[in-house]
Structure formats: structure tokens, C-alpha cells
Design a protein around this motif. Structure first.
Motif, PDB file in Angstrom:
ATOM      1  N   LEU A 113      17.308  15.596  69.252  1.00  0.00           N
ATOM      2  CA  LEU A 113      16.764  15.178  70.668  1.00  0.00           C
ATOM      3  C   LEU A 113      16.176  13.872  70.314  1.00  0.00           C
ATOM      4  CD1 LEU A 113      15.442  18.549  71.895  1.00  0.00           C
ATOM      5  CD2 LEU A 113      17.338  17.116  72.861  1.00  0.00           C
ATOM      6  N   THR A 114      15.437  13.654  69.267  1.00  0.00           N
ATOM      7  CA  THR A 114      14.640  12.276  69.109  1.00  0.00           C
ATOM      8  C   THR A 114      15.738  11.222  68.784  1.00  0.00           C
ATOM      9  OG1 THR A 114      13.158  13.560  67.970  1.00  0.00           O
ATOM     10  CG2 THR A 114      13.189  11.183  67.421  1.00  0.00           C
ATOM     11  N   GLN A 115      16.806  11.588  68.116  1.00  0.00           N
ATOM     12  CA  GLN A 115      18.086  10.423  68.044  1.00  0.00           C
ATOM     13  C   GLN A 115      18.351  10.012  69.207  1.00  0.00           C
ATOM     14  OE1 GLN A 115      21.441  11.908  66.076  1.00  0.00           O
ATOM     15  NE2 GLN A 115      21.484   9.834  64.926  1.00  0.00           N
ATOM     16  N   ASN A 116      18.621  11.084  70.371  1.00  0.00           N
ATOM     17  CA  ASN A 116      19.257  10.937  71.722  1.00  0.00           C
ATOM     18  C   ASN A 116      18.383  10.017  72.403  1.00  0.00           C
ATOM     19  OD1 ASN A 116      21.726  12.055  70.930  1.00  0.00           O
ATOM     20  ND2 ASN A 116      20.991  14.080  71.905  1.00  0.00           N
ATOM     21  N   TRP A 117      17.138  10.449  72.019  1.00  0.00           N
ATOM     22  CA  TRP A 117      16.011   9.681  72.923  1.00  0.00           C
ATOM     23  C   TRP A 117      15.799   8.194  72.642  1.00  0.00           C
ATOM     24  CZ3 TRP A 117      10.911   7.573  71.586  1.00  0.00           C
ATOM     25  CH2 TRP A 117      10.243   7.211  72.559  1.00  0.00           C
ATOM     26  N   PHE A 118      15.890   7.888  71.158  1.00  0.00           N
ATOM     27  CA  PHE A 118      16.001   6.712  70.785  1.00  0.00           C
ATOM     28  C   PHE A 118      17.281   5.743  71.173  1.00  0.00           C
ATOM     29  CE2 PHE A 118      12.749   7.739  67.467  1.00  0.00           C
ATOM     30  CZ  PHE A 118      11.819   6.717  67.948  1.00  0.00           C
ATOM     31  N   LEU A 119      18.226   6.460  71.449  1.00  0.00           N
ATOM     32  CA  LEU A 119      19.524   5.669  71.811  1.00  0.00           C
ATOM     33  C   LEU A 119      19.553   5.286  73.349  1.00  0.00           C
ATOM     34  CD1 LEU A 119      22.396   7.768  70.006  1.00  0.00           C
ATOM     35  CD2 LEU A 119      21.585   5.607  69.476  1.00  0.00           C
ATOM     36  N   ASN A 120      18.791   6.133  73.985  1.00  0.00           N
ATOM     37  CA  ASN A 120      18.666   5.876  75.670  1.00  0.00           C
ATOM     38  C   ASN A 120      17.288   4.914  75.759  1.00  0.00           C
ATOM     39  OD1 ASN A 120      20.941   7.176  76.669  1.00  0.00           O
ATOM     40  ND2 ASN A 120      20.004   9.067  75.655  1.00  0.00           N
ATOM     41  N   LEU A 121      16.639   4.430  74.822  1.00  0.00           N
ATOM     42  CA  LEU A 121      15.395   3.414  75.167  1.00  0.00           C
ATOM     43  C   LEU A 121      15.891   2.191  75.742  1.00  0.00           C
ATOM     44  CD1 LEU A 121      13.013   3.770  71.999  1.00  0.00           C
ATOM     45  CD2 LEU A 121      12.643   4.756  74.173  1.00  0.00           C
TER      46      LEU A 121
ATOM     47  N   SER B  39      18.572   4.494  62.531  1.00  0.00           N
ATOM     48  CA  SER B  39      19.056   4.293  61.430  1.00  0.00           C
ATOM     49  C   SER B  39      18.902   2.734  61.029  1.00  0.00           C
ATOM     50  CB  SER B  39      20.504   4.550  61.398  1.00  0.00           C
ATOM     51  OG  SER B  39      21.373   3.977  62.364  1.00  0.00           O
ATOM     52  N   GLY B  40      18.744   2.148  62.058  1.00  0.00           N
ATOM     53  CA  GLY B  40      18.489   0.528  61.711  1.00  0.00           C
ATOM     54  C   GLY B  40      17.166   0.191  61.731  1.00  0.00           C
ATOM     55  N   ALA B  41      16.042   1.163  62.083  1.00  0.00           N
ATOM     56  CA  ALA B  41      14.715   0.377  62.460  1.00  0.00           C
ATOM     57  C   ALA B  41      13.971   0.109  61.198  1.00  0.00           C
ATOM     58  CB  ALA B  41      14.185   1.505  63.317  1.00  0.00           C
ATOM     59  N   ALA B  42      13.019  -0.840  61.186  1.00  0.00           N
ATOM     60  CA  ALA B  42      11.939  -0.866  60.316  1.00  0.00           C
ATOM     61  C   ALA B  42      11.090   0.203  60.217  1.00  0.00           C
ATOM     62  CB  ALA B  42      10.978  -2.141  60.322  1.00  0.00           C
ATOM     63  N   LEU B  43      10.884   0.812  59.091  1.00  0.00           N
ATOM     64  CA  LEU B  43       9.754   2.097  58.945  1.00  0.00           C
ATOM     65  C   LEU B  43       8.613   1.661  58.288  1.00  0.00           C
ATOM     66  CD1 LEU B  43      12.542   4.623  57.755  1.00  0.00           C
ATOM     67  CD2 LEU B  43      11.924   3.904  59.965  1.00  0.00           C
ATOM     68  N   LEU B  44       7.581   2.146  58.961  1.00  0.00           N
ATOM     69  CA  LEU B  44       6.112   1.727  58.308  1.00  0.00           C
ATOM     70  C   LEU B  44       5.413   3.164  58.351  1.00  0.00           C
ATOM     71  CD1 LEU B  44       3.675  -0.032  57.534  1.00  0.00           C
ATOM     72  CD2 LEU B  44       3.187  -0.290  59.925  1.00  0.00           C
ATOM     73  N   SER B  45       5.165   3.806  57.081  1.00  0.00           N
ATOM     74  CA  SER B  45       4.659   5.143  57.055  1.00  0.00           C
ATOM     75  C   SER B  45       3.435   5.048  56.063  1.00  0.00           C
ATOM     76  CB  SER B  45       5.877   5.813  56.206  1.00  0.00           C
ATOM     77  OG  SER B  45       5.479   7.191  56.256  1.00  0.00           O
ATOM     78  N   PRO B  46       2.247   5.152  56.684  1.00  0.00           N
ATOM     79  CA  PRO B  46       0.941   5.227  55.843  1.00  0.00           C
ATOM     80  C   PRO B  46       0.694   6.837  55.526  1.00  0.00           C
ATOM     81  CG  PRO B  46       0.322   5.161  58.277  1.00  0.00           C
ATOM     82  CD  PRO B  46       1.792   5.067  58.062  1.00  0.00           C
ATOM     83  N   ARG B  47      -0.185   6.696  54.484  1.00  0.00           N
ATOM     84  CA  ARG B  47      -0.620   7.960  54.096  1.00  0.00           C
ATOM     85  C   ARG B  47      -2.169   8.215  54.769  1.00  0.00           C
ATOM     86  NH1 ARG B  47      -2.035   8.606  47.934  1.00  0.00           N
ATOM     87  NH2 ARG B  47       0.072   7.714  47.639  1.00  0.00           N
TER      88      ARG B  47
ATOM     89  N   GLY C 175      13.025   9.367  59.740  1.00  0.00           N
ATOM     90  CA  GLY C 175      12.882   7.989  60.333  1.00  0.00           C
ATOM     91  C   GLY C 175      14.298   7.412  60.372  1.00  0.00           C
ATOM     92  N   ARG C 176      14.797   7.469  59.224  1.00  0.00           N
ATOM     93  CA  ARG C 176      16.248   6.840  59.141  1.00  0.00           C
ATOM     94  C   ARG C 176      17.412   7.731  59.634  1.00  0.00           C
ATOM     95  NH1 ARG C 176      15.859   2.713  58.687  1.00  0.00           N
ATOM     96  NH2 ARG C 176      15.126   1.412  56.957  1.00  0.00           N
ATOM     97  N   MET C 177      17.145   8.952  59.988  1.00  0.00           N
ATOM     98  CA  MET C 177      18.052   9.778  60.465  1.00  0.00           C
ATOM     99  C   MET C 177      18.155   9.490  62.273  1.00  0.00           C
ATOM    100  SD  MET C 177      18.491  13.996  60.520  1.00  0.00           S
ATOM    101  CE  MET C 177      18.487  13.793  58.907  1.00  0.00           C
ATOM    102  N   VAL C 178      17.077   9.390  62.807  1.00  0.00           N
ATOM    103  CA  VAL C 178      16.647   9.297  64.117  1.00  0.00           C
ATOM    104  C   VAL C 178      16.949   7.641  64.563  1.00  0.00           C
ATOM    105  CG1 VAL C 178      15.224  11.222  64.314  1.00  0.00           C
ATOM    106  CG2 VAL C 178      14.250   9.068  64.494  1.00  0.00           C
TER     107      VAL C 178
ATOM    108  N   LEU D 260       6.735   3.881  63.291  1.00  0.00           N
ATOM    109  CA  LEU D 260       5.383   4.295  62.595  1.00  0.00           C
ATOM    110  C   LEU D 260       5.371   5.464  62.405  1.00  0.00           C
ATOM    111  CD1 LEU D 260       2.652   3.344  61.398  1.00  0.00           C
ATOM    112  CD2 LEU D 260       1.789   4.151  63.932  1.00  0.00           C
ATOM    113  N   LEU D 261       5.677   5.778  60.992  1.00  0.00           N
ATOM    114  CA  LEU D 261       5.826   7.426  60.800  1.00  0.00           C
ATOM    115  C   LEU D 261       4.728   7.953  60.154  1.00  0.00           C
ATOM    116  CD1 LEU D 261       9.172   6.943  58.707  1.00  0.00           C
ATOM    117  CD2 LEU D 261       8.981   7.634  60.945  1.00  0.00           C
ATOM    118  N   LEU D 262       4.084   9.073  60.945  1.00  0.00           N
ATOM    119  CA  LEU D 262       2.615   9.659  60.760  1.00  0.00           C
ATOM    120  C   LEU D 262       2.967  11.164  60.507  1.00  0.00           C
ATOM    121  CD1 LEU D 262       1.209   7.993  63.800  1.00  0.00           C
ATOM    122  CD2 LEU D 262       1.068   7.293  61.385  1.00  0.00           C
ATOM    123  N   HIS D 263       2.584  11.575  59.032  1.00  0.00           N
ATOM    124  CA  HIS D 263       2.957  12.744  58.553  1.00  0.00           C
ATOM    125  C   HIS D 263       2.004  13.980  59.082  1.00  0.00           C
ATOM    126  CE1 HIS D 263      -0.477  12.630  55.840  1.00  0.00           C
ATOM    127  NE2 HIS D 263      -0.145  11.397  55.476  1.00  0.00           N
ATOM    128  N   GLY D 264       2.434  15.149  58.839  1.00  0.00           N
ATOM    129  CA  GLY D 264       1.544  16.332  59.028  1.00  0.00           C
ATOM    130  C   GLY D 264       0.482  16.454  57.898  1.00  0.00           C
TER     131      GLY D 264
END
Length: 203
Positions: free
Chosen positions: A195-203, A43-51, A38-41, A22-26
């Protein structure tokens, strides 16, 4: 399919084994802002990005603030519940598991508010440059939820003790919190993404 309650962008999963994001912008961002991150951290996840639905001088946000760093807490609560309802709608519409929030700044703050107000909504969260969203949060059980917090040592908008307090609040509720303070300001750096990418890899 009937329209969902937030303007949003949805990208289907490319691999089945990653939790959706769930992508939440600033402030001033929109539903397209964090898609590349989201794609970078993940790469295969579904992305849901509301405004965000709140406008501040024409810039989208997820809740109102009274001044820089001073939140309208009643609006925070109402908007966090509204966003949690949208996530439930989107999960049904797109057949998604509970997502992990990836939020930056205002988006990280609404994600933190959802964690304490509607803990069933999120499987976990990455909070980039987050602050305490509610001065007196309700008691909640976040046992088993993984949270990554990345703060900037030179962030002019967020006092260091504020982000540390948020980490302590979430830990106190049972979340497994990894809080790292980077040599950065308020903006995102390449280090945040790696760091976020590494965190996802270790979930």
C-alpha cells in the motif's frame, strides 16, 4: 564535512525524480532497520535514516514515554524540534529536498509531532501504527501535504479511536490524509509495504 547531530545512515538517490525518504524506526530499532523497506517502497529515492537518541531499557527511541501509550509530551516537543533541526542539517549536507517521513510506531509518532510542530520540515508522511503524539497540538497549516496512515485493526497497543483522532487532527490542519485500517496487529505486514509503494507511485 562536520558530523551531523544524529547517528544516521544515508543512501544517495538512484533516480532524481523521487522525493527523499526520512526513515524513522520503532522502539528498539536503529538506523539500519527501515532501509530495506525504504528501498522496497521507493526504489530510487535518497534514504536518510537517523537513530533515536532516547534509550528505554537500552532500546533506542525518538522520545520518552511515561508508560505504554503515555507520552512525555514536553520531551516529544523537544525531540521533534531536535530531529527537525537534524533534517535541516542533513538537507544542507547532502543537497536534499524536503523529505517524506516513513515512520513505524515510535518513529511514526515523532513524524506526526514534526508535522504539527515544524511543518516546513516534511513534504509529507507515511505513518505506520501511529498515535496522537500531542494531546493539544498547536494550530498549524498542513495544506497540500499528503499523509498515508496505516493502522492495525488488531493492534494491542493503539486504540482505534486514537489513530482516528490523529487522522482527524491532521485533516483539520489541511493535510490530505488517507487512513486505512488493515487486518493486522502492531507489526508491519506485506500489505503495509505494498500500500505504501502504491501511494508513492501516485504522489
Amino acid at each position: 564535512m562536520r558530523p551531523l547531530s544524529f547517528t544516521h545512515r544515508y543512501e544517495p538517490a538512484l533516480t532524481p525524480d523521487q522525493p527523499p525518504l526520512l526513515l524513522l524506526h520503532g522502539t528498539g530499532g536503529d538506523e539500519n532497520d527501515l532501509i530495506p523497506a525504504g528501498r522496497m517502497v521507493a526504489s530510487g529515492a535518497a534514504l536518510l535514516s537517523p537513530r533515536g537518541k532516547v534509550l528505554e531499557n537500552g532500546m533506542p527511541r525518538f522520545f520518552r514515554r511515561l508508560a505504554e501509550g503515555v507520552f512525555d509530551e514536553e520531551d516529544v516537543k523537544a525531540r521533534a524540534n531536535e530531529l527537525a533541526d537534524f533534517v535541516a542539517e542533513a538537507r544542507e549536507a547532502y543537497g536534499l529536498a524536503a523529505p517524506i517521513a516513513l515512520g513505524f510506531s515510535n518513529g511514526a509518532n515523532i513524524a506526526a509531532a514534526m508535522l504539527v510542530l515544524r511543518p516546513e520540515t516534511l513534504a509529507g508522511a507515511v505513518l505506520l501504527r501511529a498515535m496522537v503524539p500531542l494531546s493539544d497540538p498547536p494550530r498549524t497549516d498542513l495544506t497540500g501535504k499528503q499523509v498515508l496512515m496505516l493502522s492495525g485493526a488488531m493492534d494491542p497497543l493503539i486504540p482505534a479511536d486514537n489513530s482516528s483522532r490523529l487522522a482527524a487532527q491532521l485533516q483539520g490542519a489541511g493535510a490530505e490524509v488517507k487512513h486505512t485500517i488493515l487486518p493486522a496487529g502492531h507489526g508491519l505486514s506485506q500489505q503495509d509495504l505494498s500500500l505504501t509503494q502504491n501511494w508513492f507511485l501516485n504522489l
